[in-house]
Design a protein around this motif. Structure first.
Motif, mmCIF file in Angstrom:
data_model
loop_
_atom_site.group_PDB
_atom_site.id
_atom_site.type_symbol
_atom_site.label_atom_id
_atom_site.label_comp_id
_atom_site.label_asym_id
_atom_site.label_seq_id
_atom_site.Cartn_x
_atom_site.Cartn_y
_atom_site.Cartn_z
ATOM 1 N N GLU A 1 1.145 -1.195 0.057
ATOM 2 C CA GLU A 1 -0.061 -0.068 0.243
ATOM 3 C C GLU A 1 0.968 1.362 0.152
ATOM 4 O OE1 GLU A 1 -3.801 2.001 -0.149
ATOM 5 O OE2 GLU A 1 -3.882 0.349 0.022
ATOM 6 N N GLY A 2 1.212 1.763 -1.377
ATOM 7 C CA GLY A 2 1.763 3.067 -1.034
ATOM 8 C C GLY A 2 0.573 4.553 -0.833
ATOM 9 N N SER A 3 1.154 5.637 -1.134
ATOM 10 C CA SER A 3 0.745 6.889 -1.020
ATOM 11 C C SER A 3 -0.281 7.259 -2.527
ATOM 12 C CB SER A 3 1.472 7.802 -1.819
ATOM 13 O OG SER A 3 2.408 7.735 -2.286
ATOM 14 N N ILE A 4 -0.294 6.052 -3.563
ATOM 15 C CA ILE A 4 -1.785 6.207 -4.516
ATOM 16 C C ILE A 4 -2.709 5.317 -3.791
ATOM 17 C CG2 ILE A 4 -2.185 6.660 -6.641
ATOM 18 C CD1 ILE A 4 -0.680 8.756 -5.683
ATOM 19 N N GLY A 5 -2.225 4.310 -3.596
ATOM 20 C CA GLY A 5 -2.753 2.983 -3.284
ATOM 21 C C GLY A 5 -2.109 1.432 -3.770
ATOM 22 N N MET A 6 -2.372 -0.018 -3.167
ATOM 23 C CA MET A 6 -1.760 -0.590 -3.498
ATOM 24 C C MET A 6 -1.003 -0.867 -4.588
ATOM 25 S SD MET A 6 -1.146 -3.496 -1.963
ATOM 26 C CE MET A 6 -2.546 -3.606 -0.825
ATOM 27 N N ALA A 7 -0.346 -0.997 -5.130
ATOM 28 C CA ALA A 7 1.162 -0.863 -6.427
ATOM 29 C C ALA A 7 1.807 -2.535 -6.226
ATOM 30 C CB ALA A 7 0.986 0.851 -6.498
ATOM 31 N N MET A 8 2.489 -2.137 -7.644
ATOM 32 C CA MET A 8 3.081 -2.609 -7.641
ATOM 33 C C MET A 8 4.246 -1.502 -7.942
ATOM 34 S SD MET A 8 4.539 -5.459 -9.949
ATOM 35 C CE MET A 8 4.222 -7.183 -9.505
ATOM 36 N N ARG A 9 5.712 -1.275 -8.032
ATOM 37 C CA ARG A 9 6.365 -0.410 -7.682
ATOM 38 C C ARG A 9 7.738 -0.771 -8.223
ATOM 39 N NH1 ARG A 9 4.315 3.072 -2.627
ATOM 40 N NH2 ARG A 9 4.168 0.523 -1.900
ATOM 41 N N ALA A 10 8.532 0.084 -9.226
ATOM 42 C CA ALA A 10 10.283 -0.313 -9.579
ATOM 43 C C ALA A 10 10.866 0.730 -9.270
ATOM 44 C CB ALA A 10 10.168 -1.027 -10.908
ATOM 45 N N LYS A 11 12.006 0.921 -8.335
ATOM 46 C CA LYS A 11 12.800 1.955 -7.810
ATOM 47 C C LYS A 11 14.382 1.512 -8.486
ATOM 48 C CE LYS A 11 10.179 2.694 -3.581
ATOM 49 N NZ LYS A 11 10.202 4.076 -4.090
ATOM 50 N N THR A 12 14.456 2.451 -9.388
ATOM 51 C CA THR A 12 15.841 2.946 -9.498
ATOM 52 C C THR A 12 17.013 4.088 -9.265
ATOM 53 O OG1 THR A 12 17.663 1.955 -11.576
ATOM 54 C CG2 THR A 12 15.761 3.290 -12.032
ATOM 55 N N PRO A 13 17.807 3.448 -9.135
ATOM 56 C CA PRO A 13 19.079 4.725 -8.796
ATOM 57 C C PRO A 13 18.454 6.503 -9.682
ATOM 58 C CG PRO A 13 19.883 3.188 -8.842
ATOM 59 C CD PRO A 13 18.659 2.748 -9.024
ATOM 60 N N SER B 1 10.353 6.232 -8.891
ATOM 61 C CA SER B 1 9.502 4.923 -8.677
ATOM 62 C C SER B 1 8.749 4.869 -9.307
ATOM 63 C CB SER B 1 9.118 5.567 -7.269
ATOM 64 O OG SER B 1 8.683 4.015 -6.666
ATOM 65 N N ILE B 2 8.424 4.001 -10.414
ATOM 66 C CA ILE B 2 7.256 3.373 -11.160
ATOM 67 C C ILE B 2 5.997 3.055 -10.722
ATOM 68 C CG2 ILE B 2 6.761 2.493 -13.713
ATOM 69 C CD1 ILE B 2 8.010 5.391 -13.748
ATOM 70 N N GLY B 3 5.333 3.249 -10.989
ATOM 71 C CA GLY B 3 3.982 2.699 -9.599
ATOM 72 C C GLY B 3 2.766 1.839 -11.216
ATOM 73 N N TYR B 4 2.673 0.552 -10.779
ATOM 74 C CA TYR B 4 1.339 0.092 -11.601
ATOM 75 C C TYR B 4 0.692 -0.301 -10.564
ATOM 76 C CZ TYR B 4 3.768 -0.092 -15.841
ATOM 77 O OH TYR B 4 3.998 0.072 -17.601
ATOM 78 N N LEU B 5 -0.783 0.371 -10.368
ATOM 79 C CA LEU B 5 -1.598 -0.218 -9.911
ATOM 80 C C LEU B 5 -2.615 -1.469 -9.692
ATOM 81 C CD1 LEU B 5 -4.143 2.858 -9.816
ATOM 82 C CD2 LEU B 5 -2.479 2.381 -7.500
ATOM 83 N N VAL B 6 -2.645 -1.832 -8.573
ATOM 84 C CA VAL B 6 -3.117 -3.085 -8.325
ATOM 85 C C VAL B 6 -4.452 -3.616 -9.325
ATOM 86 C CG1 VAL B 6 -3.362 -5.159 -6.700
ATOM 87 C CG2 VAL B 6 -1.890 -4.419 -6.372
ATOM 88 N N SER B 7 -5.228 -2.224 -9.235
ATOM 89 C CA SER B 7 -6.999 -2.542 -9.196
ATOM 90 C C SER B 7 -6.410 -2.617 -11.169
ATOM 91 C CB SER B 7 -7.320 -1.789 -9.485
ATOM 92 O OG SER B 7 -6.206 -0.341 -9.827
ATOM 93 N N LYS B 8 -5.606 -2.309 -11.659
ATOM 94 C CA LYS B 8 -4.992 -2.162 -13.563
ATOM 95 C C LYS B 8 -5.093 -4.016 -13.638
ATOM 96 C CE LYS B 8 -3.462 0.997 -15.523
ATOM 97 N NZ LYS B 8 -2.650 1.904 -16.163
ATOM 98 N N ILE B 9 -3.703 -3.894 -12.999
ATOM 99 C CA ILE B 9 -3.054 -4.990 -12.739
ATOM 100 C C ILE B 9 -4.699 -6.311 -13.134
ATOM 101 C CG2 ILE B 9 -1.528 -7.134 -12.543
ATOM 102 C CD1 ILE B 9 -0.005 -5.266 -10.842
#
Length: 553
Positions: free
Chosen positions: A139-151, A164-172
């Motif tokens: 659960e993130g600041s936008i909602g339940m999501a899968m996030r990829a983080k890279t420096p 940080s790129i996020g894909y919401l679980v609802s879209k998945i």
């Protein structure tokens, strides 16, 4: 208690009609297979979807992190420029949101401007210091999501921020449903198709089995085997194309066929009997007492068509050797008894089937079930008891027919408990031994019907314990007059004088068989009336001739 309940459920399943059980089994198996396939495909797609989203999110994050404009804006902490670039990137791609932070994971850009300046969530300790890329799910600041983080690296290779790129679980989940819903529809259609095919297959089985249960078919087959084996006449059944479907031992013996009966099943009748015109030409026509020649043997043959409604299934041919006139006359009563037994069974079965048909038309299904179970149990108990006590199938079949014949005549034939036969006397085959027992029972039946006294019970005791085979037949009939006892076993002598020529053969035939194997016959008065015949046949043939004795009680 659960085991008892499961047993009851299993018994209930076995009470269902066989085609219905087949349909339910196929249906259950189909459901399990489809469920397993659905589970496999959904799990495979789930793995694929998760892997695809992870790879796509990480690639997009790395592309954004390597963008020169992003690097410059992060170095100078240019918030408006980061917002402009991030908004444009988000409109051109399919990820749900992007968050950009500095090297301390403090947000420099967030879709919600109020979140800017706050720490990013779910950061991996030490990841930025090491320049590592990683995934998080939660659960993130936008909602339940899968996030990829890279420096984000500057020109000197130093970490200056994080993307940080996020894909919401609802879209998945929506992508998952876009795949699973059509697949579920296909599986539902497949299940309906399997149900239809299962029902058609079950109906086909029911038609092929003539609506009978497997136990009923097995009982009919056992009855047919017993009856075929007990008949002295040669019997051959053929289908409309002239292929053999059944042949009994007497037919093989008369035709000189030494191989087992099953070897001849399915062979063309032309390969077994020559000429074969009687078996192949106009088999739908009934023929009786026809003089014919089979394999060089002169025979008297009969033919009866086998039908199922209007469909011709074949024919059954019975025959006796014409050259054995003496034997034919000697066993006339016995053969007549077999025919009457077969007719009795046919008559009883026709009446039984007519009654069942009427009850089914009236929808009296409980009464039909009671009749089927009662008839099946009684017939099966008799067959099982005969098969276990008498190893010789021909003798067992004979006794089965005699029990049916006694019932039709209003008599009761009782096989004394303890009776058994596992070894025939030496010098007698199954046909001859069955002729002895059959003629004794026939005489007992006739004697019982000729007197109003007695209890209409005929008793048979048959045992091969010890060194002798013992046969005892007792009735409470009219008995044997004293004047005839000395010559009752002579040819042509009978207690019946009203129909000369029809009797006086059976006892003479018995005496000849007993004398040939060195046995003894005793004739005694039964208590309170009637006659007791006792035969003692040695298992090993004696050198001296057998003797005949009679005793008064």
């Amino acid at each position: 208690m659960p085991a008892h309940k499961n047993k009851k459920q299993f018994l209930f399943f076995r009470r269902l009609a066989f085609p219905l059980r087949i349909f339910l089994l196929i249906l259950v198996v189909s459901v399990f297979i489809i469920a397993a396939l659905a589970r496999y495909f959904s799990a495979s797609f789930e793995d694929y979807l998760v892997t695809h989203v992870r790879d796509m999110a990480m690639n997009q994050a790395k592309i954004i992190a390597s963008n020169d404009s992003i690097i410059s804006a992060v170095e100078h902490r240019d918030y408006p420029r980061l917002a402009s670039i991030a908004d444009k990137l988000q409109s051109d791609t399919d990820f749900d949101y992007v968050v950009i932070g500095d090297r301390n994971s403090i947000r420099l850009y967030h879709p919600n401007p109020k979140k800017i300046g706050q720490p990013m969530q779910f950061t991996k300790p030490g990841a930025l210091e090491k320049g590592e890329s990683y995934f998080i799910m939660g659960e993130g600041s936008i909602g339940m999501a899968m996030r990829a983080k890279t420096p984000i690296f500057n020109e000197n290779g130093q970490v200056i921020g994080v993307v940080s790129i996020g894909y919401l679980v609802s879209k998945i989940d929506s992508w998952r449903l876009d795949f699973l819903l059509p697949m579920a529809g296909v599986f539902v259609l497949l299940l309906l198709l399997l149900m239809l095919l299962s029902w058609l297959f079950a109906s086909h089985i029911r038609r092929q089995m003539l609506g009978m249960e497997p136990k009923q078919i097995a009982r009919v087959v056992r009855q047919q085997e017993a009856l075929f084996s007990s008949v002295y006449e040669g019997l051959i059944a053929v289908d409309p194309e002239g292929f053999i479907t059944a042949i009994n031992r007497s037919a093989r013996k008369m035709l000189g066929l030494s191989s087992p009966g099953r070897q001849w099943l399915g062979k063309p009748i032309e390969e077994v009997v020559k000429p074969a015109d009687f078996f192949t030409q106009e088999i739908a026509e009934q023929r009786q007492d026809v003089m014919a020649n089979f394999n060089g043997l002169s025979v008297i043959a009969n033919r009866e068509a086998i039908r199922s409604g209007d469909e011709l299934l074949g024919a059954i041919i019975s025959f006796r050797s014409k050259d054995e006139i003496y034997t034919l006359n000697a066993q006339l009563t016995q053969i007549k008894q077999y025919v009457e037994s077969l007719r009795t069974l046919r008559h009883e079965h026709l009446n039984w089937m007519s009654t069942l048909n009427g009850l089914l038309q009236m929808k009296e299904y409980d009464r039909v079930r009671e009749m089927v179970q009662g008839e099946s149990q009684a017939q099966q108990q008799l067959i099982d008891s005969l098969r276990s006590a008498f190893a010789d199938r021909q003798v067992a079949g004979l006794l089965f027919g005699k029990v049916q014949r006694a019932r039709e005549l209003g008599l009761q034939m009782t096989i004394v408990p303890g009776s058994q036969l596992h070894q025939l006397p030496e010098g007698l085959d199954s046909t001859e031994f069955a002729a002895i027992v059959g003629n004794l029972l026939d005489n007992a039946f006739e004697a019982s019907l000729r007197t109003p006294q007695g209890n209409n019970v005929v008793e048979l005791f048959l045992s091969d314990e010890g060194d002798e085979v013992i046969i005892e037949v007792a009735d409470q009939g009219c008995g044997v007059p004293e004047a005839l006892r000395e010559k009752i076993f002579e040819q042509g002598v009978s207690t019946r004088t009203d129909e000369p020529g029809e009797h006086g053969i059976g006892l003479y035939l018995i005496a000849s068989y007993v004398g040939r194997c060195g046995g003894i016959i005793t004739l005694e008065d039964n208590d309170p009336c009637g006659t007791l015949f006792s035969l003692f046949l040695p298992k090993v043939k004696k050198n001296n001739d057998g003797t005949i004795k009679h005793t008064d009680r």
